[in-house]
Write a protein that holds these residues in place. Structure first.
Motif, PDB file in Angstrom:
ATOM      1  N   ASP A  17     -29.876 -27.799 -48.904  1.00 20.71           N
ATOM      2  CA  ASP A  17     -28.589 -27.927 -49.582  1.00 20.71           C
ATOM      3  C   ASP A  17     -27.549 -26.929 -49.096  1.00 20.71           C
ATOM      4  OD1 ASP A  17     -30.011 -25.849 -50.635  1.00 20.71           O
ATOM      5  OD2 ASP A  17     -29.536 -26.278 -52.732  1.00 20.71           O
ATOM      6  N   ASN A  18     -27.877 -26.093 -48.107  1.00 24.69           N
ATOM      7  CA  ASN A  18     -26.852 -25.225 -47.517  1.00 24.69           C
ATOM      8  C   ASN A  18     -26.864 -25.326 -45.992  1.00 24.69           C
ATOM      9  OD1 ASN A  18     -29.075 -23.772 -46.751  1.00 24.69           O
ATOM     10  ND2 ASN A  18     -28.314 -21.793 -47.476  1.00 24.69           N
ATOM     11  N   ILE A  29     -36.012 -21.644 -52.023  1.00 23.68           N
ATOM     12  CA  ILE A  29     -34.835 -22.065 -52.774  1.00 23.68           C
ATOM     13  C   ILE A  29     -33.567 -21.458 -52.188  1.00 23.68           C
ATOM     14  CG2 ILE A  29     -33.705 -22.087 -55.032  1.00 23.68           C
ATOM     15  CD1 ILE A  29     -36.177 -23.863 -54.822  1.00 23.68           C
ATOM     16  N   ASP A  30     -33.645 -20.181 -51.831  1.00 21.95           N
ATOM     17  CA  ASP A  30     -32.499 -19.520 -51.208  1.00 21.95           C
ATOM     18  C   ASP A  30     -33.014 -18.314 -50.427  1.00 21.95           C
ATOM     19  OD1 ASP A  30     -33.000 -17.511 -53.108  1.00 21.95           O
ATOM     20  OD2 ASP A  30     -31.463 -18.263 -54.463  1.00 21.95           O
ATOM     21  N   ASP A  31     -32.114 -17.395 -50.081  1.00 22.67           N
ATOM     22  CA  ASP A  31     -32.474 -16.259 -49.244  1.00 22.67           C
ATOM     23  C   ASP A  31     -33.432 -15.297 -49.936  1.00 22.67           C
ATOM     24  OD1 ASP A  31     -32.384 -14.788 -46.917  1.00 22.67           O
ATOM     25  OD2 ASP A  31     -30.686 -13.563 -47.574  1.00 22.67           O
ATOM     26  N   ILE A  66     -36.543 -32.712 -55.974  1.00 24.89           N
ATOM     27  CA  ILE A  66     -35.219 -33.008 -55.436  1.00 24.89           C
ATOM     28  C   ILE A  66     -34.229 -31.964 -55.932  1.00 24.89           C
ATOM     29  CG2 ILE A  66     -33.428 -34.750 -55.177  1.00 24.89           C
ATOM     30  CD1 ILE A  66     -36.195 -35.473 -54.001  1.00 24.89           C
ATOM     31  N   PRO A  67     -33.558 -31.214 -55.034  1.00 26.59           N
ATOM     32  CA  PRO A  67     -32.671 -30.122 -55.442  1.00 26.59           C
ATOM     33  C   PRO A  67     -31.590 -30.566 -56.417  1.00 26.59           C
ATOM     34  CG  PRO A  67     -33.044 -30.058 -53.073  1.00 26.59           C
ATOM     35  CD  PRO A  67     -33.632 -31.345 -53.566  1.00 26.59           C
ATOM     36  N   GLN A  68     -31.289 -29.685 -57.376  1.00 24.31           N
ATOM     37  CA  GLN A  68     -30.219 -29.894 -58.349  1.00 24.31           C
ATOM     38  C   GLN A  68     -30.477 -31.073 -59.287  1.00 24.31           C
ATOM     39  OE1 GLN A  68     -27.911 -27.619 -58.485  1.00 24.31           O
ATOM     40  NE2 GLN A  68     -28.007 -26.673 -56.461  1.00 24.31           N
ATOM     41  N   THR A  69     -31.734 -31.516 -59.413  1.00 26.97           N
ATOM     42  CA  THR A  69     -32.062 -32.620 -60.307  1.00 26.97           C
ATOM     43  C   THR A  69     -33.341 -32.294 -61.077  1.00 26.97           C
ATOM     44  OG1 THR A  69     -33.578 -33.925 -58.925  1.00 26.97           O
ATOM     45  CG2 THR A  69     -31.216 -34.160 -58.482  1.00 26.97           C
ATOM     46  N   SER A  70     -33.718 -33.195 -61.965  1.00 28.32           N
ATOM     47  CA  SER A  70     -34.976 -33.079 -62.706  1.00 28.32           C
ATOM     48  C   SER A  70     -36.031 -34.025 -62.146  1.00 28.32           C
ATOM     49  CB  SER A  70     -34.744 -33.389 -64.187  1.00 28.32           C
ATOM     50  OG  SER A  70     -34.249 -34.715 -64.346  1.00 28.32           O
ATOM     51  N   GLU A  89     -21.840 -14.941 -50.739  1.00 28.60           N
ATOM     52  CA  GLU A  89     -21.847 -15.700 -49.489  1.00 28.60           C
ATOM     53  C   GLU A  89     -20.909 -16.888 -49.588  1.00 28.60           C
ATOM     54  OE1 GLU A  89     -25.860 -16.935 -49.006  1.00 28.60           O
ATOM     55  OE2 GLU A  89     -25.723 -18.530 -50.493  1.00 28.60           O
ATOM     56  N   ASN A  90     -20.663 -17.505 -48.448  1.00 22.74           N
ATOM     57  CA  ASN A  90     -19.826 -18.690 -48.414  1.00 22.74           C
ATOM     58  C   ASN A  90     -20.585 -19.875 -49.006  1.00 22.74           C
ATOM     59  OD1 ASN A  90     -17.150 -19.632 -47.261  1.00 22.74           O
ATOM     60  ND2 ASN A  90     -18.512 -21.159 -46.372  1.00 22.74           N
ATOM     61  N   LYS A  91     -19.927 -20.648 -49.865  1.00 19.37           N
ATOM     62  CA  LYS A  91     -20.531 -21.809 -50.500  1.00 19.37           C
ATOM     63  C   LYS A  91     -19.664 -23.041 -50.262  1.00 19.37           C
ATOM     64  CE  LYS A  91     -24.159 -20.164 -52.775  1.00 19.37           C
ATOM     65  NZ  LYS A  91     -25.538 -20.621 -52.512  1.00 19.37           N
ATOM     66  N   LYS A  92     -20.330 -24.148 -49.950  1.00 17.20           N
ATOM     67  CA  LYS A  92     -19.607 -25.404 -49.809  1.00 17.20           C
ATOM     68  C   LYS A  92     -19.264 -25.967 -51.173  1.00 17.20           C
ATOM     69  CE  LYS A  92     -21.695 -26.694 -45.379  1.00 17.20           C
ATOM     70  NZ  LYS A  92     -22.468 -27.726 -44.635  1.00 17.20           N
TER      71      LYS A  92
END
Length: 434
Positions: free
Chosen positions: A136-137, A179-181, A268-272, A394-397
């Motif tokens: 997702d990034n 999930i992230d850094d 699935i990211p950002q979902t349940s 950080e930069n986010k879309k």
């Protein structure tokens, strides 16, 4: 005659539509001799990479949603492959298996015409059997696992070896998450059912007991909020482990019969929405973060070894590969599944949500929306205005995000969190209650 043609055309369109949104797995073609443990990676709805082989490497790619499969050149790669991460039709990373040491990660930026070594294990340090990236990034952060853990922060161009405190203990194939850094981990494959996890970019690692049977943790997945997670072993079915506090405690859940053998899971990211797959060909889906599960047909395909998904415009695209070469495909619409749209719906304004749970102990989730690509700063302050944690910097879309904050090292009390993005700034209060 024209009316008849119109009716036939309408029926064909209806059948196509039903197939497209039927929420079922269908055969999407075959690849030739992918090996006993092939790995699949979905870069986009139409781009899929498969890597495997038996004794020699095999790589396949489809750029039209599985309609056609191309055999990709493996020049320079000498061992069979056990993991793959495909970013798009041109860029992918694969990892060598079988060897006991000096295994290599290869990356291509031109569809496999050339492969460049980007990482290598040392002598007697096993082979690469897991790759995971933050889709997702833009696949910026990633981890790879052999008998050590390796991390990249630039889409696999450079890798550093981490000290996870689990030297010599490889994970099960592809049973790792990132999930992230800061938040990533992998399942262990000996002893009790366990997960090795870091929440602070490898500064500290914990071994979490999953409270299910088995010693080969083959399935690990977490929600983007880092609080909800599930895991399973190759012999735990029909039981899985589930956490609601970031892995501090795990409870067992019976998901029902139908799955046997080694299982894999994908959140699935950002979902349940979660999918779990057994190598017998069984497949289940949960739309409530793992509490309840339903069985999904898989077009009679068995010996499934790996699967992967991508979320695009509120639609989930999934592909699974079998050791006999069969590839099955799923197209799931989130609005049909859950009755609501994806959390990835494009926000029209910046916003900062109230953390949940609140009060919390010691972890909580914070949601925020980015209306346009911006440099985002999310900082936690105590009641005296002193900075205690920099959560995002950080930069986010453009999109909606959910991050986790861990206050384990803080005292009970009132804290404030501030989101800054360009000219936007918003502050909210939260309570840590131990």
């Amino acid at each position: 005659m024209k009316a008849t043609k119109f009716i036939v055309l309408a029926l064909l369109l209806l059948l196509f539509s039903v197939n497209l949104y039927s929420q079922e797995w269908v055969l999407a073609g075959n690849v030739t001799q992918p090996g006993l443990t092939p790995s699949v990676s979905v870069g986009s709805p139409n781009v899929i990479w498969i890597a495997g082989g038996t004794g020699t490497p095999k790589i396949f790619r489809s750029t039209n949603g599985g309609v056609n499969w191309e055999v990709v050149s493996t020049t320079g790669i000498t061992q069979e492959l056990t993991c793959v991460a495909g970013f798009d039709g041109q860029m992918a990373i694969v990892g060598e298996g079988i060897v006991n040491g000096n295994a290599r990660l290869f990356k291509t930026a031109n569809g496999g015409a050339n492969w460049v070594v980007v990482a290598q294990t040392g002598n007697n340090r096993g082979f690469f059997n897991g790759l995971a990236f933050t889709k997702d990034n833009g696949n910026l952060y990633g981890i790879a696992v052999a008998e050590r853990v390796y991390r990249t922060s630039n889409s696999g161009e450079n890798w550093i070896e981490l000290n996870s405190g689990a030297s010599g203990v490889s994970n099960a194939q592809n049973s790792l998450i990132i999930i992230d850094d800061n938040f990533y981990g992998f399942g262990l494959n000996n002893g009790a059912a366990r997960l090795r996890l870091t929440t602070d970019n490898s500064a500290n690692w914990t071994t979490q007991q999953l409270n299910i049977t088995g010693s080969y943790t083959s399935a690990v997945a977490f929600n983007t909020n880092k609080l909800l997670g599930i895991a399973a072993t190759s012999t735990s079915m029909p039981m899985i482990a589930r956490t609601t506090d970031g892995g501090t405690t795990w409870n067992s859940i019976n998901i029902g019969s139908g799955l046997t053998g080694t299982v894999y899971v994908n959140w699935i990211p950002q979902t349940s929405v979660i999918y779990i797959m057994g190598e017998n060909g069984g497949m289940k889906r949960s739309i409530d973060s793992g509490l309840t599960w339903i069985t999904m047909p898989t077009d009679s395909v068995t010996n499934l070894k790996h699967f992967d998904f991508v979320l695009n415009n509120n639609i989930v695209y999934g592909y699974a590969v079998s050791s006999n070469g069969a590839v099955i495909k799923l197209v799931d619409t989130l609005s049909t599944l859950t009755g609501i749209s994806s959390n990835n719906d494009v926000p029209k304004q910046f916003s900062l949500g109230q953390n949940y749970p609140n009060p919390f102990n010691p972890t909580t989730g914070i949601e925020f929306s980015v209306a346009k690509e911006s440099f985002v700063n999310l900082t936690i302050y105590d009641a005296l205005g002193r900075e205690v944690s920099l959560v995002v910097n950080e930069n986010k879309k453009q999109g909606k995000y959910n991050v986790s904050f861990d206050g384990a090292n803080l005292n009970s009390g009132v804290y404030f969190y501030i989101l800054k993005a360009g000219d936007f700034s918003q502050t909210r209060k939260m309570i840590l209650l131990k």
